[in-house]
Design a protein around this motif. Structure first.
Motif: not given
Length: 313
Positions: A121, A125, A202, A224, A226, A252
């Motif tokens: 991940t 990312a 992120i 992003v 996540v 994501f």
């Protein structure tokens, strides 16, 4: 018969042991004797909503005891790390060789088990930001498994990295992995603007944090998303997004990412980085897998940072 961990709504953490038939690998799958697994908040949280006797678990490390019938992938006796969409918390698993990678002899099963979900991940990312040398990156959830990996990989890529922490103690951990700056307290997230704007964000928090971060993207920057540990909804200032132009919010999902990237190759990369001590998994809890109930509850209650690894005898 083998032992496995299943969903049980009557257990405190909704997880319990059960004996099941040993797996029968398909031609493209290897049979793996599992030696260690790691826990992720997502799979533990999901267990509460799954059907009884469902088999959770994503990350695993172990030894191939029966190679894939089609001849692909690791051979018998190989030490491997891998992941499954479900069912990894078992004494034996049948794993597609596309999701398995051999690990160096110097790399312990404990270290390897931390890599699949959190490591991939973080890696994928960061790749959304392209070439990171000289770019500014903001990472939320910095003291978690994904966050700690993302910080280390970003620093090695030559980025200027800003992280977050809920306490000074956790902030020190984030600094240790190379963060240039650390914002303490999610309520103070707006103060991150003094280190921006950011080429890449992120975010694993969601909610108000995500909404506050989007205006801090640089032109052509990408956020992003996540995860959503604080809230699965966010009130986004669309006027700001539209009139600024060029900014991207990327949703994501690791399972979808793996349809377009090689888990085996990237797990090999992460394993080499750990072996060379260029990437250091932060393992906060190690325990026998018989303690899954206690460890899972402590994970959900945020009683530790970093990763939790369980060993199978």
């Amino acid at each position: 018969m083998i032992r496995t961990i299943v969903v049980d709504p009557h257990a405190p953490s909704h997880l319990a042991f059960k004996e099941v038939d040993a797996p029968q690998p398909k031609p493209w799958e290897a049979l793996v004797q599992v030696k260690a697994v790691s826990l992720n908040r997502g799979e533990v949280s999901d267990a509460k909503n799954q059907e009884i006797s469902s088999r959770p678990g994503w990350d695993l490390a172990g030894i191939v005891i029966e190679p894939a019938e089609n001849g692909a992938g690791p051979q018998k006796g190989a030490r491997v790390v891998g992941l499954l969409p479900m069912g990894a918390w078992s004494e034996q698993v049948a794993a597609p060789v596309s999701l398995l990678a051999e690990i160096p002899d110097k790399l312990t099963f404990t270290m390897a088990a931390t890599l699949p979900v959190a490591g991939l991940t973080a890696l994928y990312a960061l790749r959304k930001g392209g070439m990171l040398l000289g770019k500014r990156i903001f990472i939320t959830g910095s003291s978690g498994g994904v966050g700690l990996f993302a910080h280390q990989l970003a620093v090695q890529s030559g980025a200027y990295v800003v992280g977050t922490a809920s306490t000074e103690e956790k902030a020190e951990l984030v600094r240790e992995v190379g963060s240039d700056e650390v914002i303490i307290g999610y309520s103070a997230i707006s103060s991150a603007s003094k280190f921006g704007p950011y080429d890449l964000i992120i975010d694993s928090v969601g909610g108000n944090t995500l909404a506050a971060l989007l205006p801090q993207l640089a032109p052509q920057g990408i956020c992003v998303a996540v995860g959503f540990s604080s809230s699965n909804t966010a009130m986004i200032d669309m006027k700001n997004m539209v009139t600024s132009g060029g900014r991207t919010l990327y949703s994501f999902f690791l399972g979808e990412e793996l349809t377009r990237q090689s888990a085996a190759d990237d797990l090999s990369l992460l394993a080499r980085l750990v072996t060379d001590e260029r990437l250091i998994p932060r393992i906060q809890v190690e325990a026998p897998w018989t303690e899954i109930d206690t460890v899972a509850r402590n994970l959900m209650e945020r009683k530790f940072t970093g990763k939790a690894v369980l060993h199978l005898d």
